[in-house]
Scaffold this motif. Sequence first.
Motif, PDB file in Angstrom:
ATOM      1  N   GLU A   1     -26.541 -21.325 -23.384  1.00 27.09           N
ATOM      2  CA  GLU A   1     -26.400 -20.597 -24.649  1.00 27.09           C
ATOM      3  C   GLU A   1     -27.686 -19.825 -24.957  1.00 27.09           C
ATOM      4  O   GLU A   1     -28.794 -20.371 -24.854  1.00 27.09           O
ATOM      5  N   HIS A   2     -27.521 -18.571 -25.321  1.00 27.22           N
ATOM      6  CA  HIS A   2     -28.691 -17.739 -25.603  1.00 27.22           C
ATOM      7  C   HIS A   2     -29.496 -18.304 -26.760  1.00 27.22           C
ATOM      8  O   HIS A   2     -28.931 -18.894 -27.689  1.00 27.22           O
ATOM      9  N   PRO A   3     -30.795 -18.105 -26.766  1.00 28.18           N
ATOM     10  CA  PRO A   3     -31.595 -18.504 -27.933  1.00 28.18           C
ATOM     11  C   PRO A   3     -31.094 -17.740 -29.163  1.00 28.18           C
ATOM     12  O   PRO A   3     -30.558 -16.637 -29.027  1.00 28.18           O
ATOM     13  N   PRO A   4     -31.244 -18.313 -30.374  1.00 29.62           N
ATOM     14  CA  PRO A   4     -30.717 -17.651 -31.567  1.00 29.62           C
ATOM     15  C   PRO A   4     -31.298 -16.244 -31.761  1.00 29.62           C
ATOM     16  O   PRO A   4     -32.502 -16.031 -31.569  1.00 29.62           O
ATOM     17  N   THR A   5     -30.429 -15.317 -32.159  1.00 28.87           N
ATOM     18  CA  THR A   5     -30.846 -13.920 -32.345  1.00 28.87           C
ATOM     19  C   THR A   5     -32.011 -13.764 -33.331  1.00 28.87           C
ATOM     20  O   THR A   5     -32.976 -13.053 -33.024  1.00 28.87           O
ATOM     21  N   PRO A   6     -31.984 -14.411 -34.512  1.00 28.94           N
ATOM     22  CA  PRO A   6     -33.115 -14.216 -35.439  1.00 28.94           C
ATOM     23  C   PRO A   6     -34.447 -14.660 -34.834  1.00 28.94           C
ATOM     24  O   PRO A   6     -35.485 -14.055 -35.095  1.00 28.94           O
ATOM     25  N   LEU A   7     -34.381 -15.700 -34.014  1.00 27.25           N
ATOM     26  CA  LEU A   7     -35.605 -16.194 -33.367  1.00 27.25           C
ATOM     27  C   LEU A   7     -36.149 -15.155 -32.375  1.00 27.25           C
ATOM     28  O   LEU A   7     -37.343 -14.856 -32.361  1.00 27.25           O
TER      29      LEU A   7
END
Length: 339
Positions: free
Chosen positions: A263-269
Amino acid sequence: MRLNGEISSGEDEKEKQPGTSTFSGQKVVVGYALTLKKKKSFLQPSFTGLARNKGIIFVAVDLKKPLPEQGPFDIILHKLSGEEWHDIIEDYRQKHPEVTVLDPPDAIRHLHNRQSMLQDVVDLNLSDCHGKVSIPRQLVITKEKDPSSIPYEVTKAGMKLPLVAKPLVVDGTAKSHELFLAYDEFSLSELEPPLVLQEFVNHGGLLFKIYIVGETIKVVRRFSLPNISKRELSKVAGVFRFPRVSSAAASADDADLDPDIAEHPPTPLLERLARELRHRLGLHLFNIDMIREYGTKDVFYVIDINYFPGYGKMPGYEHVFTDFLLSLTQSKFKKKLTT
Ligand SMILES: Nc1ncnc2c1ncn2[C@@H]1O[C@H](COP(=O)(O)OP(=O)(O)OP(=O)(O)O)[C@@H](O)[C@H]1O
Ligand SMILES: O=P(O)(O)O[C@H]1[C@H](OP(=O)(O)O)[C@@H](OP(=O)(O)O)[C@@H](O)[C@@H](O)[C@@H]1OP(=O)(O)O
Ligand SMILES: [Mg+2]
Ligand SMILES: [Mg+2]
């Protein structure tokens, strides 16, 4: 900032008129000073063709001639090593503020040392932004250090095995990418300082390459080193050289992957990390190698940052770069109108 899905697709291009789509209706001249290898991987016909249709032309910088006698250029793209080039491009940048030099040589130099390259990630203190981002514990072994003292230094610093040993300086040579895995501290004496010793973080064999082109971010997954179990660690001793696994063109994006790992790292991060690093490093063109600690959802480590990486392997780079180069000249044109 724009993320993955928002990058323009080939379909949009067909609707627009080819030819003169620059803001001022003029050609944009991009001078480039790149190695042959880089030129081949970056200036692919699919890119130069698209760029040409939008009014961008690429001109090779002739290293045998004085730079100020060449051009005129609107933008210069460069990635060459050595002091001589550093001084040439820095001098040119100062005398020609009307030319956008991507990027300033001193900012690039900051990434040539594996200790200084990660310092800004530490300073950022991203401990609570939809996840935690830090760097693995690391220890620098300077050139003056006697290799026989490394085991003592490692123990004194409380470093946890296994360790990844990396040459301290990244200078574009194959040697600066010669990495070793160390299962015990004593075998580290076989290696030649200067080095960075980094704790190996289990991450399920998958790495996120976060490509930055100005304000655009694109994430790709690559295969990486597999986890090392406690059992394996207790049974094995020695230092082992390992190949450039994550640099291979093969993407892990299409593989059948465990979603907890992939799973990709969170977009806001990612947006925050990219924006902050862009400002702090003073760079437009780089990528970040990031791993997720195995067994966690949101504990991430940045292990490497590269200047002007292999964009040719980034899907859709032709469109991203064309738009980026145009946006640079457009903002310059707007500035001219208002001053
Ligand atoms: N601390 C670490 N923990 C786990 N794996 C690591 C660590 N450091 C490096 N690796 C693995 O080793 C690979 C190479 O390390 P790194 O990216 O630092 O080297 P590099 O020579 O700068 O690579 P690049 O080709 O991306 O410039 C990583 O892509 C990853 O697979
Ligand atoms: O070899 P590629 O074109 O893919 O690009 C690699 C690039 O080599 P190049 O500058 O000679 O092109 C490397 O630069 P140096 O550290 O050696 O200067 C480094 O940035 C890698 O991370 C890039 O691979 P990627 O991480 O993007 O997969
Ligand atoms: Mg790397
Ligand atoms: Mg690197």
